[in-house]
Structure formats: C-alpha cells, structure tokens
Design a protein around this motif. Sequence first.
Motif, PDB file in Angstrom:
ATOM      1  N   ARG A   1       0.858  -1.186   0.000  1.00 39.05           N
ATOM      2  CA  ARG A   1       0.000   0.000   0.000  1.00 39.05           C
ATOM      3  C   ARG A   1       0.894   1.236   0.000  1.00 39.05           C
ATOM      4  NH1 ARG A   1      -4.221   1.988  -1.528  1.00 39.05           N
ATOM      5  NH2 ARG A   1      -5.549   0.379  -0.605  1.00 39.05           N
ATOM      6  N   ILE A   2       0.790   2.063  -1.052  1.00 41.32           N
ATOM      7  CA  ILE A   2       1.633   3.243  -1.193  1.00 41.32           C
ATOM      8  C   ILE A   2       0.738   4.474  -1.165  1.00 41.32           C
ATOM      9  CG2 ILE A   2       3.441   4.368  -2.540  1.00 41.32           C
ATOM     10  CD1 ILE A   2       3.161   1.314  -3.997  1.00 41.32           C
ATOM     11  N   ARG A   3       1.041   5.379  -0.232  1.00 47.50           N
ATOM     12  CA  ARG A   3       0.283   6.628  -0.109  1.00 47.50           C
ATOM     13  C   ARG A   3       1.185   7.810  -0.413  1.00 47.50           C
ATOM     14  NH1 ARG A   3      -1.343   3.600   4.463  1.00 47.50           N
ATOM     15  NH2 ARG A   3      -3.558   2.984   4.389  1.00 47.50           N
ATOM     16  N   GLY A   4       0.577   8.885  -0.886  1.00 45.79           N
ATOM     17  CA  GLY A   4       1.322  10.097  -1.212  1.00 45.79           C
ATOM     18  C   GLY A   4       0.878  10.632  -2.568  1.00 45.79           C
ATOM     19  N   ILE A   5       1.780  11.336  -3.233  1.00 46.90           N
ATOM     20  CA  ILE A   5       1.483  11.814  -4.587  1.00 46.90           C
ATOM     21  C   ILE A   5       1.876  10.694  -5.534  1.00 46.90           C
ATOM     22  CG2 ILE A   5       1.929  13.614  -6.302  1.00 46.90           C
ATOM     23  CD1 ILE A   5       2.599  15.490  -4.009  1.00 46.90           C
ATOM     24  N   VAL A   6       0.930   9.784  -5.751  1.00 52.80           N
ATOM     25  CA  VAL A   6       1.201   8.576  -6.529  1.00 52.80           C
ATOM     26  C   VAL A   6       0.134   8.350  -7.593  1.00 52.80           C
ATOM     27  CG1 VAL A   6       2.541   7.449  -4.729  1.00 52.80           C
ATOM     28  CG2 VAL A   6       0.058   7.192  -4.726  1.00 52.80           C
ATOM     29  N   GLN A   7      -0.691   9.346  -7.832  1.00 51.63           N
ATOM     30  CA  GLN A   7      -1.667   9.268  -8.919  1.00 51.63           C
ATOM     31  C   GLN A   7      -1.448  10.447  -9.857  1.00 51.63           C
ATOM     32  OE1 GLN A   7      -5.733   8.690  -7.680  1.00 51.63           O
ATOM     33  NE2 GLN A   7      -5.174   7.211  -6.095  1.00 51.63           N
ATOM     34  N   GLY A   8      -1.495  10.182 -11.156  1.00 49.11           N
ATOM     35  CA  GLY A   8      -1.287  11.244 -12.137  1.00 49.11           C
ATOM     36  C   GLY A   8       0.168  11.572 -12.356  1.00 49.11           C
ATOM     37  N   VAL A   9       1.073  10.716 -11.878  1.00 51.39           N
ATOM     38  CA  VAL A   9       2.504  10.998 -12.014  1.00 51.39           C
ATOM     39  C   VAL A   9       3.249   9.804 -12.612  1.00 51.39           C
ATOM     40  CG1 VAL A   9       2.576  12.715 -10.163  1.00 51.39           C
ATOM     41  CG2 VAL A   9       2.887  10.294  -9.607  1.00 51.39           C
ATOM     42  N   GLY A  10       2.502   8.883 -13.236  1.00 51.73           N
ATOM     43  CA  GLY A  10       3.135   7.724 -13.863  1.00 51.73           C
ATOM     44  C   GLY A  10       3.564   6.661 -12.876  1.00 51.73           C
ATOM     45  N   PHE A  11       2.883   6.569 -11.728  1.00 58.66           N
ATOM     46  CA  PHE A  11       3.337   5.641 -10.697  1.00 58.66           C
ATOM     47  C   PHE A  11       2.984   4.193 -11.032  1.00 58.66           C
ATOM     48  CE2 PHE A  11       4.266   3.964  -6.541  1.00 58.66           C
ATOM     49  CZ  PHE A  11       5.259   4.807  -6.081  1.00 58.66           C
ATOM     50  N   ARG A  12       1.754   3.937 -11.466  1.00 55.15           N
ATOM     51  CA  ARG A  12       1.404   2.555 -11.820  1.00 55.15           C
ATOM     52  C   ARG A  12       2.231   2.044 -13.010  1.00 55.15           C
ATOM     53  NH1 ARG A  12      -4.813   2.744 -12.743  1.00 55.15           N
ATOM     54  NH2 ARG A  12      -4.153   4.766 -13.571  1.00 55.15           N
ATOM     55  N   PRO A  13       2.434   2.872 -14.055  1.00 52.34           N
ATOM     56  CA  PRO A  13       3.337   2.409 -15.122  1.00 52.34           C
ATOM     57  C   PRO A  13       4.743   2.093 -14.621  1.00 52.34           C
ATOM     58  CG  PRO A  13       2.025   4.241 -15.889  1.00 52.34           C
ATOM     59  CD  PRO A  13       1.723   4.094 -14.425  1.00 52.34           C
ATOM     60  N   PHE A  14       5.243   2.919 -13.699  1.00 54.31           N
ATOM     61  CA  PHE A  14       6.561   2.649 -13.119  1.00 54.31           C
ATOM     62  C   PHE A  14       6.549   1.311 -12.382  1.00 54.31           C
ATOM     63  CE2 PHE A  14       8.302   2.969  -8.735  1.00 54.31           C
ATOM     64  CZ  PHE A  14       9.618   2.642  -9.020  1.00 54.31           C
ATOM     65  N   LEU A  15       5.527   1.073 -11.562  1.00 55.33           N
ATOM     66  CA  LEU A  15       5.436  -0.189 -10.840  1.00 55.33           C
ATOM     67  C   LEU A  15       5.338  -1.363 -11.806  1.00 55.33           C
ATOM     68  CD1 LEU A  15       2.948   0.669  -7.927  1.00 55.33           C
ATOM     69  CD2 LEU A  15       5.435   0.538  -7.823  1.00 55.33           C
ATOM     70  N   TYR A  16       4.591  -1.184 -12.879  1.00 63.14           N
ATOM     71  CA  TYR A  16       4.432  -2.252 -13.870  1.00 63.14           C
ATOM     72  C   TYR A  16       5.785  -2.624 -14.480  1.00 63.14           C
ATOM     73  CZ  TYR A  16       2.527  -4.851 -17.837  1.00 63.14           C
ATOM     74  OH  TYR A  16       2.225  -5.829 -18.755  1.00 63.14           O
ATOM     75  N   ARG A  17       6.540  -1.605 -14.891  1.00 67.08           N
ATOM     76  CA  ARG A  17       7.834  -1.895 -15.514  1.00 67.08           C
ATOM     77  C   ARG A  17       8.800  -2.544 -14.527  1.00 67.08           C
ATOM     78  NH1 ARG A  17       6.426   3.000 -18.242  1.00 67.08           N
ATOM     79  NH2 ARG A  17       7.379   4.298 -16.617  1.00 67.08           N
TER      80      ARG A  17
END
Length: 772
Positions: free
Chosen positions: A19-35
Amino acid sequence: MQDSPPLDRDPPREGCEVRIRGIVQGVGFRPFLYRLASDLGLAGTLRNDGEGVLARLEGPPTALRDFLERLPLEAPPLSRIESMEVRWTGASGLLDLRIEESGVSGQPVALVPADVATCEACLREMADPQDRRYRHPFINCTDCGPRYTLIREMPYDRPRTAMASFPMCPECATEYQDPTSRRFHAEVVACPRCGPRLWWRDGAEEAPSFEDPLGEACRRLREGAIVAIRGIGGWHLACDARNESAVGLLRRRKQRDRRPFAVMVPDLQAARRLAWIGPEEEALLRSRERPIVILERAPGSGLAASAAPGTRRIGLFLPYTPVHHLIFLESGLEALVMTSANPHDEPICRDEEEALERLRGIADGFLGHDRPIVTRCDDSVAFVDGGQVRVTRRSRGLVPLPLRLPVSGDPVLAVGGDLKNAFVVTRDDLAFFGPHVGDLEKEATAAWMLEAADHLCRLLAVRPRAVAHDLHPDYHATRLARILRDRLAPEAPLVPVQHHHAHALACLAEHGRIGPALALTVDGTGLGPDGTIWGGEVLGVEGARFRRLGHLRSLALPGGDRAARDPWRCAAAFLAATDLPIPIPEVLPTIPEDRVRAQAILATSGRDVPRTSALGRLYDAMAAIAGLRLQDCEEGEAAVAVEEAAQGVTAPEQVDVALGRDREGLPEADLAGVLGRLAVRIQRGQRTPEEACAIFQEAVIAALGALVREAAWQTGIREVALCGGAMQNRFLLRHLSEGLATAGLRVLVPAQVPMGDGGLALGQALASLLVP
C-alpha cells in the motif's frame, strides 16, 4: 545403486500486498510499478484507489525484496511517497501482471498532483517533423502537463478529468496500454487527431476560426496587438514586451497603473539578456514548477518602460505549456508580457464565455482551446535571497502539494485574509494550500474563493471540523468563512485567529514548531485585541496562545484603510506626532491641494481616529516624505519604492532608536521622530531622498532589533520567527537576520510559505488544530 538426479523444481513463490500513499496518482506511478515488477518477473495487479496505489504481487522472494528496495529509490520524479506498508500474504497462483481499473475503496487519502511544465522529451517530439505530435499544442506524458487544474475528482483517471470528453484514437490507446511507452496510463494523453483543438477569435464578437489559430495569434502579437491566451489554469493577456505602445495600451485597458507585469521569455539565454541570473535563479527558472522569478533587471534590457515602471526588478518566467513554446517559435519575439487575464482586481478568467465577456475592450483577439479548465490556478511567484528560494505567491506548480504540520488532528478549513487570499485545508498532519485567489473586495473574487475551497475539500474528501478565519469581524474573509461553514459543515465551530499570531504560526509550522518562540511580525494591517491596527509587533508564541512583548509606537491613522492608498495621509499624521521646526505642509513634497489636506489631517489626528503600529504605514509615510509616492498606491507599492530608492546607497548616518514604554509598560520604538528629522533635512537640502530612505531603513532595523533583543532578554527565549509582508524587503530581512543571529538568536524565516497574507491561512489552520 546410484541415486537418480534431483528433479527440476520451480523456485518457491511468495506474495505481498504493498500500500503506497502520497502523490502517486497522475505521475506515472502505476506504469513505473508495472515496468519494475515486469523487470523482476513478478505477477500481480496494480490499481489506484481512494488511498493511493495498491500493488498485489507474487513471485520469488528475492525478486519481491528487490522490488521493495528499488521502489522508493527509482520512483517517478513527480511522485512523493508519504508511506509504504507491506503485508506478506503467501502465493495465490497469479500468473500475469496487469493494471486494473481504479476503485474508490478505503479511506480517501490520495494526494492530488500539481501542474508541471512540459518535459524535454515532449519538447523534442513537438519539434520533430517526423513525429506524429509535431507542433501539437497539447503534448504531454506521465512526466509533465496539467494535473490539478484538470481533475474533477479522485482517484485520478481519465473519466474523472477534463479529458473525459476526448476519446483516445487507436494510436494513443496503443501507447496508453504499452508498458514500454512514456504515455503508458498517462491520463491526459492525446494527439492532433483525438485531442483538444486551438481556435482564434478576432475580437469577442467574431466566430471562432480553426484555420491556423496559432499563426494568426503570432501575427497579431508581432503587429503590437493584445492577445488573450488560454492556458492550463486560466487566461493570460499577452503582448510584445519590447513594444512600448502595446504595453502602455495594455496597462491603460487593464487599469493597472504601476504594478509590474510579468514577462515570459523563450529560454535562459533570453532571460540573461534581461536580468542578472545566478545558479539558484537559473535552477528556479528551469524548475518543473516554472514560477515567476523576481530578478534584478540588467541595464539596456530593451524592455518597454511600461512593463515594470519605477523599479529595478522584473518578474521573469519560462514557458511551461506547449502553446507558449510554439508562440515563441513562430512569432520570433524575444519577450512577452504575460499577465493574468482579468479586469482590475477580479479573478483570472477561466471559461471561453467568461473571457469573451470580461475581456471585451481589453484584448484585441483570443487564442483559445476546447479543453475545459476545472479549477483556476494563477502563476506562482518566488525570489532568491542569499541562496534561499522564497515563495511569495503559492499557486500553479505548488498547489495543492501539502506541507507537513507539527501536529495532527481533525480536518480544518482556514480561509486566510482579505488581501492576497489563499486558503488551506488540513487532513491529519498535512496542510494543503489552495491556489492564489487575490484580494476579496470584488464579489467575483469572493465567489471564486468559495468555489475553489469547496472543490479542494471534495478532492481531499474532507469535511471540516472547524473553520478558521481572521479576528477582524468585518473582513470579507470572515463573512466567507461563515458561508463555507454553513455549506460544508454547519456543526463546525468558527475559530477566530489574530492576524499576527497567524503570521507567526505559519512561519513556525513550516519549520515544524509550535513554540515557545518569539515572533517579529511586520506588515501593514491586522486587528489587534486592543482594537488598534497592529503591524510592528514582537510576540511571544506558544501554540494557540500568544502575548504582545513589544511594538512600534502606535500613531493616528486618519482615513483608516484609505491611508494605505494615500501615503501623504500617513506622512502628515505621523509628522503631526513630532516637534517639527517647520510647518508640515512645507516639508511634504506638495501638490496644490496637499496644503489643505495636510491641515485637515492636523485638525483631526488627535481625535477619535484609528491608531496603528504597522511598519507598512511608516514606509508609506517615508515614501511621501521622499516624494516617491503620494496617493493612489496599491498595497505595498510605496514600501517597495523606499526599498528601491535606498538600494546601493550607504546611509550617511546611523540613527539610535531608544526604546520607550507604552501605557501598559511594554517596550515600544518610536520612528515618527526619525521621519520628522528626515523630512526637515530633505526640505533643507541636507539629505537626498535616496539617502533619507537609506537612513530610515537603518533606523527600522535598529528599532526592530532592539525590540526583539529586549523580548529575548525578558523571556529567555532564543528562537525568533521573522514574518509578515514587510519581511519581503530583502535589505530589511537580510540585515535583521544577521543582527539577531549575531546576538545569539536562532532565526526562522518562511520559504515555502508566503511571508505576507498569502501564508495567513496556514497559521490560522495550525491555531485551530491547537485550540483545546
């Protein structure tokens, strides 16, 4: 008998939930996690929800540990991880890796990302004739572009943004789904085929044209026209900054007499031709926030005199949208005035209809687009002093990024003050600034503040448990606090906070403190508990409590608020409190009716008129005495004129300001006598106005320093916050800080929070959280 070789077995698998909280939406976070997960051979699911990002992964334990170690180290540049919780779950047989649709489960605590400038990769694509986004005015990716101004609600996904009405074409959809693409799950992705379009109107009455709107706008700018340009957070008014006729016309149409215009330049080379730029200034100009940076103007800059009349400084900033870059590329212009598009003292225009109506008679043409702006957001402003960046207006690029508070508590909405208004919403131990709203006197600005505050509360999913406001009962902000309370949380209490106590707490909050501390708060206004106008105070602050420990002498202020616009009133009234050997009308640089006015001041200054200890009003009086400003000034304008007149001038004499005592026995410093002596010496030709301003500033530093040292001696407190709008005077701030540090005090100064009234709401919010 020989043993048979062991059979090949799959390596053991484990599972974990992150579970990651913070500024993690709209900043390419899920794509980063995917890669990252794909690189390590992990399977699982990734999703946005109300709390942030949830990753459920499984694979070899060593790969999972590598994932957890690399995640915070390699996170996207626009992200900010506030917390990361890991729960080991065991393997459940997941075989593939995918990004799921966003959910809204859990307590909504996701942070809202800010707008950021176009990245270098997008600019390279935009300049490449072979790229399908060549000259695309809305190019962006996961690393850049608008965020806050487009988001309607969280979690951040395209259907919840202003891009919901722009379905992706097959090429963009392919990029959106491709883990190797920079636009993988970039929610604002678009191209010329499926994205927003520019349009041009040659006057408010004309129909929009979609045939080369950018080229038409650039042609008109070269011809000296005033063009309204729609950006990401509102409209700007632009014209050639080297064309005196165009800039002067804009100034007249906008009814903006002397306040400098911001100037946008295409690159650092152009900026260096206009101003002195050191390494810190360069870094600030190039930052992804792209604020307006206040700089010392270079001689022979070639800017129109009307761009920044009567000042050595200029506010410069670099392009932060693709449209800005394209305008400079096509127009060939080296500098553009780029000022907020609004009639005098009204909020920045947002919608097409609003701009066409409110800018009629100001703009000669309109370069607009059809991507909605969800919330207005004006430009941020900052300067560098002694290597330290100091924000004077916290807005685009910086909002609604949170600041961490020294305490946690139930949500609070703090509405700020009447001037340079900005509000704050808290959640747990985080404070979220809303965008710069401006002065609340106009009804349109007040309505915008109500809308923006309601929107941010909804984005953050908070219901205020208290609404904080200024102590002054007649402030527009106090009225708006009642309206917001009734709309958002009728049961919430209203919490009044004294103006200078709020300034002090804002500074302390930024430094992670609540006191005990001293605070030197200097500005132009603020109602004190004694019913007088404060603004030159030394306070002892301990959380929600404060006490006055010293101040500048309180003087009569005929005309009240009007005196802030007419410095001659301050001069005449303050000089009346001294023993002048010359009649007051003779020592003031007079215009014909001033003699009558000054006599009227003398006749009323001893009667029942407001009294003030505000340093800002003393600066106003000095400006009038020196002949720099007499009347019809904007807030702070006269004080800036004194600061600039004294710049580079060595004071030919030092003034010793002895401390007296007021009726309550508190230390007070009297600067009226200094003004009187300087007025006489200017009138007799013994001092130039510039020398007098330099002497005055040295006297201010001596007086304030003496007040703080006396308070430190009385209380034993060795920490002092310097705050209030008058601290934006760099000479005053630098020399006060140095002198107090030499005296053994630890000096705290705001940097991320505006020193002036734009930071009041943070202090109000902290005070409300600290109320028992």
